[in-house]
Motif scaffolding. Structure first.
Motif, PDB file in Angstrom:
ATOM      1  N   ALA A 149       0.826  -1.206   0.000  1.00  0.00           N
ATOM      2  CA  ALA A 149       0.000   0.000   0.000  1.00  0.00           C
ATOM      3  C   ALA A 149       0.862   1.259   0.000  1.00  0.00           C
ATOM      4  N   SER A 150       1.940   1.250   0.756  1.00  0.00           N
ATOM      5  CA  SER A 150       2.844   2.409   0.784  1.00  0.00           C
ATOM      6  C   SER A 150       3.490   2.632  -0.573  1.00  0.00           C
ATOM      7  N   LEU A 151       3.876   1.533  -1.237  1.00  0.00           N
ATOM      8  CA  LEU A 151       4.468   1.645  -2.568  1.00  0.00           C
ATOM      9  C   LEU A 151       3.454   2.202  -3.568  1.00  0.00           C
ATOM     10  N   ILE A 152       2.216   1.732  -3.485  1.00  0.00           N
ATOM     11  CA  ILE A 152       1.169   2.245  -4.367  1.00  0.00           C
ATOM     12  C   ILE A 152       0.938   3.736  -4.108  1.00  0.00           C
ATOM     13  N   ALA A 153       0.969   4.133  -2.842  1.00  0.00           N
ATOM     14  CA  ALA A 153       0.794   5.549  -2.503  1.00  0.00           C
ATOM     15  C   ALA A 153       1.908   6.401  -3.124  1.00  0.00           C
ATOM     16  N   LEU A 154       3.139   5.913  -3.064  1.00  0.00           N
ATOM     17  CA  LEU A 154       4.250   6.644  -3.682  1.00  0.00           C
ATOM     18  C   LEU A 154       4.072   6.745  -5.195  1.00  0.00           C
ATOM     19  N   LEU A 155       3.608   5.653  -5.815  1.00  0.00           N
ATOM     20  CA  LEU A 155       3.367   5.676  -7.255  1.00  0.00           C
ATOM     21  C   LEU A 155       2.256   6.673  -7.609  1.00  0.00           C
ATOM     22  N   VAL A 156       1.239   6.746  -6.770  1.00  0.00           N
ATOM     23  CA  VAL A 156       0.148   7.694  -7.008  1.00  0.00           C
ATOM     24  C   VAL A 156       0.660   9.127  -6.949  1.00  0.00           C
ATOM     25  N   TRP A 157       1.450   9.438  -5.932  1.00  0.00           N
ATOM     26  CA  TRP A 157       2.016  10.787  -5.833  1.00  0.00           C
ATOM     27  C   TRP A 157       2.920  11.094  -7.017  1.00  0.00           C
ATOM     28  N   GLY A 158       3.691  10.102  -7.446  1.00  0.00           N
ATOM     29  CA  GLY A 158       4.564  10.306  -8.600  1.00  0.00           C
ATOM     30  C   GLY A 158       3.780  10.566  -9.875  1.00  0.00           C
ATOM     31  N   LEU A 159       2.715   9.782 -10.093  1.00  0.00           N
ATOM     32  CA  LEU A 159       1.880   9.985 -11.278  1.00  0.00           C
ATOM     33  C   LEU A 159       1.177  11.339 -11.229  1.00  0.00           C
ATOM     34  N   ALA A 160       0.744  11.750 -10.044  1.00  0.00           N
ATOM     35  CA  ALA A 160       0.106  13.065  -9.899  1.00  0.00           C
ATOM     36  C   ALA A 160       1.092  14.188 -10.182  1.00  0.00           C
ATOM     37  N   CYS A 161       2.341  14.010  -9.747  1.00  0.00           N
ATOM     38  CA  CYS A 161       3.373  15.017 -10.023  1.00  0.00           C
ATOM     39  C   CYS A 161       3.646  15.121 -11.519  1.00  0.00           C
ATOM     40  N   LEU A 162       3.737  13.987 -12.196  1.00  0.00           N
ATOM     41  CA  LEU A 162       3.956  14.011 -13.643  1.00  0.00           C
ATOM     42  C   LEU A 162       2.791  14.688 -14.362  1.00  0.00           C
ATOM     43  N   SER A 163       1.586  14.437 -13.915  1.00  0.00           N
ATOM     44  CA  SER A 163       0.412  15.042 -14.538  1.00  0.00           C
ATOM     45  C   SER A 163       0.355  16.545 -14.317  1.00  0.00           C
ATOM     46  N   SER A 164       1.046  17.026 -13.281  1.00  0.00           N
ATOM     47  CA  SER A 164       1.027  18.449 -12.946  1.00  0.00           C
ATOM     48  C   SER A 164       2.203  19.217 -13.544  1.00  0.00           C
ATOM     49  N   LEU A 165       3.097  18.534 -14.236  1.00  0.00           N
ATOM     50  CA  LEU A 165       4.268  19.208 -14.801  1.00  0.00           C
ATOM     51  C   LEU A 165       3.918  20.344 -15.763  1.00  0.00           C
ATOM     52  N   PRO A 166       2.923  20.186 -16.664  1.00  0.00           N
ATOM     53  CA  PRO A 166       2.578  21.316 -17.533  1.00  0.00           C
ATOM     54  C   PRO A 166       2.179  22.569 -16.759  1.00  0.00           C
ATOM     55  N   THR A 167       1.467  22.386 -15.680  1.00  0.00           N
ATOM     56  CA  THR A 167       1.076  23.533 -14.861  1.00  0.00           C
ATOM     57  C   THR A 167       2.293  24.197 -14.244  1.00  0.00           C
ATOM     58  N   PHE A 168       3.192  23.389 -13.699  1.00  0.00           N
ATOM     59  CA  PHE A 168       4.397  23.939 -13.072  1.00  0.00           C
ATOM     60  C   PHE A 168       5.264  24.680 -14.087  1.00  0.00           C
ATOM     61  N   TYR A 169       5.300  24.189 -15.301  1.00  0.00           N
ATOM     62  CA  TYR A 169       6.167  24.788 -16.320  1.00  0.00           C
ATOM     63  C   TYR A 169       5.579  26.077 -16.893  1.00  0.00           C
ATOM     64  N   PHE A 170       4.295  26.075 -17.204  1.00  0.00           N
ATOM     65  CA  PHE A 170       3.712  27.190 -17.931  1.00  0.00           C
ATOM     66  C   PHE A 170       3.093  28.270 -17.039  1.00  0.00           C
ATOM     67  N   ARG A 171       2.721  27.924 -15.815  1.00  0.00           N
ATOM     68  CA  ARG A 171       2.032  28.909 -14.986  1.00  0.00           C
ATOM     69  C   ARG A 171       2.989  29.992 -14.508  1.00  0.00           C
ATOM     70  N   ASP A 172       2.578  31.256 -14.622  1.00  0.00           N
ATOM     71  CA  ASP A 172       3.409  32.376 -14.194  1.00  0.00           C
ATOM     72  C   ASP A 172       2.538  33.618 -14.087  1.00  0.00           C
ATOM     73  N   THR A 173       3.116  34.682 -13.552  1.00  0.00           N
ATOM     74  CA  THR A 173       2.397  35.943 -13.417  1.00  0.00           C
ATOM     75  C   THR A 173       2.757  36.874 -14.573  1.00  0.00           C
ATOM     76  N   TYR A 174       1.768  37.595 -15.050  1.00  0.00           N
ATOM     77  CA  TYR A 174       1.951  38.585 -16.119  1.00  0.00           C
ATOM     78  C   TYR A 174       1.083  39.798 -15.814  1.00  0.00           C
ATOM     79  N   PHE A 175       1.663  40.959 -16.074  1.00  0.00           N
ATOM     80  CA  PHE A 175       0.905  42.195 -15.860  1.00  0.00           C
ATOM     81  C   PHE A 175       0.039  42.479 -17.075  1.00  0.00           C
ATOM     82  N   ILE A 176      -1.262  42.628 -16.837  1.00  0.00           N
ATOM     83  CA  ILE A 176      -2.214  42.903 -17.904  1.00  0.00           C
ATOM     84  C   ILE A 176      -2.504  44.397 -17.883  1.00  0.00           C
TER      85      ILE A 176
END
Length: 375
Positions: free
Chosen positions: A160-187
């Protein structure tokens, strides 16, 4: 009553991406659309209030879950590991809600800096995927425990602990586009410093559609199929099982809980994912009806609130309703009351002992002599 914003660089790539739908990066990064974006002003007051309510309720519920599971001295179970990780994912999400409430209250003006914009957005995306993945794992674990009780005893905490680590890892990979592209810009046109997703202009439609498709498929459709399948099989098994046929009350309680899990999942996440999918179609100009895009832009913030509300409902469904968790909570509460009473009794006993020693006959006589009035 309504504020006009140009529908330019608007994305819903994470759970909170509706916050960027009133903003753009620059004219070079425009996503062409003939429809103006109308926002009702009450959103800037109602949404922050809803976020604060969800923050308080979710923080209280999930904190109780974490404390009870951490203070429980009995044997740990596979289900407890999933519940603990689910509560931690919800707490991470809830920790960022005050920031997004302020973002709405200030009219899409992000005042917390670029780093917090990127981190807060990534945490929300991480929570969305991690929560749904852990709910899926719990559904599969519950299926094995009910349908194959003997085989399910082979499950180990290490697995179960190993599965939990895999879940967190998969969630992190799925969130990479957000981490890369998200930023602040003055409108400049709006006078706000917005926290938005800034996809490359040349591939804007592809990135927008791709991330929306990944979110809909990996973050909802596949988990929904797995969850629904598990609970349908559980339902069929319980209606046929001889033990549960004899104990109709016990069977009905389990079946109601099964139905509540599926219904809560659909209520919390289905509106958001439908609106996200329609929004992606609008960005690719497949949907070009201005009335439809206006409805999407107006209702999407409330769809996101429902997604956030799932963090409040999870403790109720997976913990407080469960008989074992209720026993642990009562045991912890009684233990605290017992410790509190023991401390008070010990303090009172020490005080009484001191008074008793002070009131021995010899001392009393001395006290009486010393207390005589003097001139």
């Amino acid at each position: 009553m309504y504020s006009n914003y140009s529908r330019l660089n608007t994305t819903e790539e994470t759970l909170q991406d509706v916050h960027s739908s009133a903003t753009n990066v620059s004219t070079e990064q425009m996503s062409p659309s003939p429809c103006p974006l109308l926002y009702s002003d009450y959103q800037f007051t109602l949404i922050p209030v809803l976020y604060c309510v969800i923050f308080v309720l979710g923080l209280a519920g999930n904190s109780v879950v974490v404390v009870v599971l951490c203070r429980h001295h009995g044997p740990k179970t596979v289900a407890n590991i999933y519940i603990f990780n689910l509560a931690m994912a919800d707490l991470l999400c809830l920790a960022t809600l005050p920031l997004w409430a302020a973002y709405y209250a200030y009219g899409y003006n992000w005042i917390f800096g670029s780093v917090m914009c990127k981190i807060s957005s990534s945490v929300l995306s991480l929570n969305m995927f991690a929560s749904i993945f852990f709910i899926t794992c719990m559904s599969m674990d519950r299926y094995r425990a009910i349908v194959y009780p003997i085989r399910s005893q082979r499950r180990t905490l290490q697995q179960a602990s190993l599965i939990a680590l895999l879940v967190w890892g998969l969630a992190c990979l799925s969130s990479l586009p957000t981490f890369y592209f998200r930023d602040t810009y003055f409108i400049e046109s709006l006078g706000v410093n917005a926290c938005i997703m800034a996809f490359p202009y040349e591939k804007y439609a592809k990135w927008s559609a791709g991330t929306a498709l990944m979110k809909n498929t990996l973050g909802f459709l596949i988990p929904l199929i797995v969850i629904a399948t598990c609970y349908v099989w559980i339902w069929m098994h319980l209606t046929k099982a001889r033990e549960f046929r004899k104990n109709k009350q016990k069977r009905d309680k389990v079946l109601k809980l099964v139905a509540a899990v599926v219904v809560a999942f659909l209520i919390c996440w289905l509106p958001f994912h439908i609106l996200t999918f329609l929004d992606a179609l609008a960005r690719m100009n497949i949907i070009d009806n201005c009335d439809i895009t206006t409805v999407i832009d107006t209702t999407l913030p409330f769809g996101i609130c429902l997604g956030f509300a799932n963090s409040c409902i999870n403790p109720l469904l997976y913990c407080f309703i469960g008989h074992q968790f209720q026993e642990k909570l009562q045991h912890l509460f009684k233990l605290r009351v017992y410790q509190f009473n023991s401390t008070r009794q010990s303090s009172s006993s020490r005080k009484g002992s001191y008074l008793k020693e002070a009131e021995t006959p010899g001392d009393c006589d001395k006290e009486r002599l010393n207390c005589k009035p003097t001139l």
